[in-house]
Structures are given as C-alpha cells and as structure tokens.
Design an enzyme around this catalytic site. Sequence first.
Site, short mmCIF file in Angstrom:
data_model
loop_
_atom_site.label_atom_id
_atom_site.label_comp_id
_atom_site.label_asym_id
_atom_site.label_seq_id
_atom_site.Cartn_x
_atom_site.Cartn_y
_atom_site.Cartn_z
N CYS A 20 0.81 -1.21 0.00
CA CYS A 20 0.00 0.00 0.00
C CYS A 20 0.85 1.27 0.00
CB CYS A 20 -0.85 0.07 1.27
SG CYS A 20 -1.96 -1.31 1.44
N GLY A 46 0.35 0.20 -5.02
CA GLY A 46 -0.93 -0.49 -4.93
C GLY A 46 -1.85 -0.06 -6.04
N ASN A 122 -0.25 1.21 5.77
CA ASN A 122 0.66 0.46 4.90
C ASN A 122 1.42 -0.50 5.79
OD1 ASN A 122 3.85 1.24 3.34
ND2 ASN A 122 2.52 -0.46 2.93
N GLY A 123 1.35 -1.78 5.48
CA GLY A 123 2.06 -2.77 6.29
C GLY A 123 1.19 -3.98 6.52
N TYR A 267 13.57 -2.91 -5.09
CA TYR A 267 12.46 -2.99 -6.05
C TYR A 267 11.26 -2.10 -5.73
CZ TYR A 267 8.42 -5.07 -8.42
OH TYR A 267 7.28 -5.26 -9.13
#
Length: 493
Positions: A20, A46, A122-123, A267
């Site tokens: 996210c 995302g 996010n996570g 990445y």
Amino acid sequence: MHDLPPRPLASEDDKFHEECGVFGVWNAKDAAALTALGLHALQHRGQEAAGIVSLDEGGIFHAHKGLGLVGDNFSDAKVMAGLPGRAAVGHNRYATTGETALRNVQPLYADFAFGGLAVAHNGNLTNAHTLRRSLVSRGCLFQSTTDSEVFIHLIAISLYSTVVDRLIDALKQVQGAYSLVALHNGALIGARDPLGVRPLVLGRMGGAEAAPGWVLASETCALEIVGAEFVRDIDPGEIIVIDDSGVHSIKPFGRHQSRFCIFEYIYFARPDSIVEGTPVYETRKRIGAELARESAVPADLVVPVPDSGVPAAMGYAAEAGIPFELGIIRNHYVGRTFIEPTDQIRHLGVKLKHSANRAMLAGRRVVLVDDSIVRGTTSRKIVEMVRAAGATEVHMRISSPPTTHSCYYGIDTPERGKLMAARHSVEEMAAIIGVDSLAFISLDGLYRALGRQRRDPARPDFCDACFTGDYAIPLTDQQDNRERQLSLLQATQ
Ligand code: SF4
C-alpha cells in the site's frame, strides 16, 4: 457499485508486490485534490483500489473509495467537489489481507465518542488474527476482512480519553509493520512501527508561511508532485501529531535498532524517491556495480529486464565495462487490457508485456539483469524470448539475494513452497530458467552497496527476512495457526 478490476496475467505477475501507499495533508487548499495527486505518485505501491477521506471546515468527514487506479476514481470533477476541506488522508491498496472488495478499501472510517477518525495503513499486522478473535469474543463487530480494522476496534475500546492516547494504547497491542496516517477533527497523525519496517516521510508546503501546510507520505516522490518540501523521515516508533499549533513528536516505544525493509531499495520504492536519506536510483546502480564485481562474466551486452532491472543493469554495465542496451522493450499499456485471457492466448502472457529487440540481441552474448526471481515463471519465458531472438549466450544476474522466505510485513508474496529459491539450488534454478549461468548478489554484497554491515549495532539495520528467514517481529498468527492445527490433529487421533 464498482466491478472487480481485471487481475494481471499470472505469467507477468511474478514479483513481490508492495501492499500500500499512504498520503495525508493538513492545512492546504484543495486537500483532496492534493491527496489524489500524491496517491497517483504512489500508484506503484498499490493498484487494486484507492480511497480518500477529507475533513471540511465544519468538521464533517467526506469519503470516496473505489476499486482500480487513482485516475479511475478521482478524475471526475463531481467526485472531487464531494471531498471539500483543507485536510485529507488517502490510500492505495494492493491487497495482502482481506479479499479485494469495496468494504476493505481504505482509509477506514469510524465515528467514536471523541469524533470521527479515518485511518490508512501500509504494512501488515502479524498478530491481527489473534487480536481479532479476542476482539470478536468481546463483542466487536468487524465490517471488513482487512487486518487494519483491528486498529479501529482497539482505539474504540481503549479506556484513555484523548485520541492520541487511545492510538498509542492500540499500537502497543499490535505486532507487525505499519506506517499509518490518520485524520480526526483536531489533527493529522502519522505513526511508524517501532522497527520502522515501512517508510513514512514528512513534507511542508507553503514555504516560510507562518501557518504552513503539512504532508505525510509513503515516499518522497509523492511530496514532489504536490510541491511540498521534504522535511524528514518519521522515525521508527515515532508518532507525529500535526495540528494548528504545529508538528508534535511522541516516542512511546523506547529505542530499538530499526529494521527498514531492504527490498524497498531493490524494487518497491520508486527510483526517484529518497528513502531513509538514501536515493533509490543511485543505490540500485551501486547494487548493480557490486553484482558485477561479485559475478562478472564475459559478454557483449548488458540488458535490463525492464523497468525495475534498469538502474542495476546500468550499474553492472558501467562496472563491467560492457555496453548497456535495451534488448527487451516493455509495453506499458498492458496489464488491464487483457481481462481473463483465453487459454489460447494465455501462453503469450509474457510477450504482451515484454518483447525482444532482435536487432540488438542476435549473435550477442547477453547478461540479463533483473531485481529478483520469485516463482521463476517470467524469467524462464524472458530467457526463451531472448534466445529465440538470436542471443548466443544468456547469463542472468539478480540484484537481490535468493528470495527463500515469504514476507509477513506488508508485501504480497507467494507461500514459501512456491518460491523457486526455497526449493532449488542456484545451479538447479539456472537449468530450469534455461540460462548459461545464474548469479545473485550476496547478502554481504547487498549491505556493502548500501554502505552498511549486517547487524552493525552502531547503525540502523535492515529487515532481510525474505533472504534469511530472520524475522525480527514475532509471527504470532503463524505460530497460533500452527498450534491450533496441531491441537486439531491431536484431537482427531
Ligand atoms: S521480509 Fe523482505 S520484503 Fe518483507 S519487510 Fe523484510 S525485507 Fe522487506
């Protein structure tokens, strides 16, 4: 209602995926429009859904969420007119927990006794199932299947009076990786887990104005697009409260050696972002150069697997003194074009996204540089394509160590048994992929490229669990699940 978005072709989807991106604005005109721009810059984090919650000057919250890309959901003037106010939070989702359905799209919003609260996360929480079972047994009614909703219920049942104290109380009960932005009537709040696994940055808008605007974002590329100036990374374990009196920092977790996700450098993060003080693009080139020092091979060309392999291939080529060429061309307009392809065209999958630049490859010895091998399905097809274009030798070089373990900290990864490197030696992988040679950067080489030594107690450290299995945050749900399966097994014997 929105339809489910088309899923990417399985054959082109052979990567770890960031879960996210989060973004929040305080005290800026057209906060929702700025948030849409910020989410657009974070689209790589995302692509399955996006949502924005704004807060107008009368203290009323407004929300819009939808499945699909940011542009699909926030380019309509009527939608944006329905999100008034000078404060907003937004979220891009790539589902790792909970199915992709509108009820799971964030920011999550709830009305509490102290007022409204919108939360974007996010996570991934590693004790979410365990907490959820306990909360449900205490009467909590969950509206979604996402792990992030646990925050909402922990805040709701907390006995503290202020929203910040309730949030701290909730954060002390969760385990896992989180970078959060939350909005309530009096403040924009940001929080990072005590090990700082996922990124979160603070930006400032409005130059030297006495009452500047403030931005919280997953990456610095989202500050650039709204014209905000980078102030600093939020520290691991830090809670930032931004209100009309300024920015306030709280550190309720004590000191820990941080474990930022090393894969963000390889990445996930956008190459133009600066992550934890380090430019991503330059770092990827340094990783490529280190890879060339570790595993040089005579060749005529260095060719990246686009797009993510490009900076590492540039670094490799410069270090090895071999020309860098775009021997594979990526079609950027595929991904949502071919919905549920028929069996007849499914095998063409990789060619929809990548095609060989035959004039460059024919008769050449090629070093192909990619950032990772997950299942190995795409690598095999790319190698076949490069050989079919006339390459006389194909050597593959990977700018990450072999990914042997799954991620439980907010990255979508296949289960361990599907990771090629978990089941095969490098020699076996080379044979399966069909290359003349295969080499990965070593773990030490990766740390060298980042200017660090692994587990140096004097410096911030990295999470590298997908290469080592060294999980710094307990995997409580996994353990709990194993124990429950064991007791079920024993009960049936
Ligand atoms: S396990 Fe890998 S992908 Fe997950 S947080 Fe750690 S380094 Fe990043």
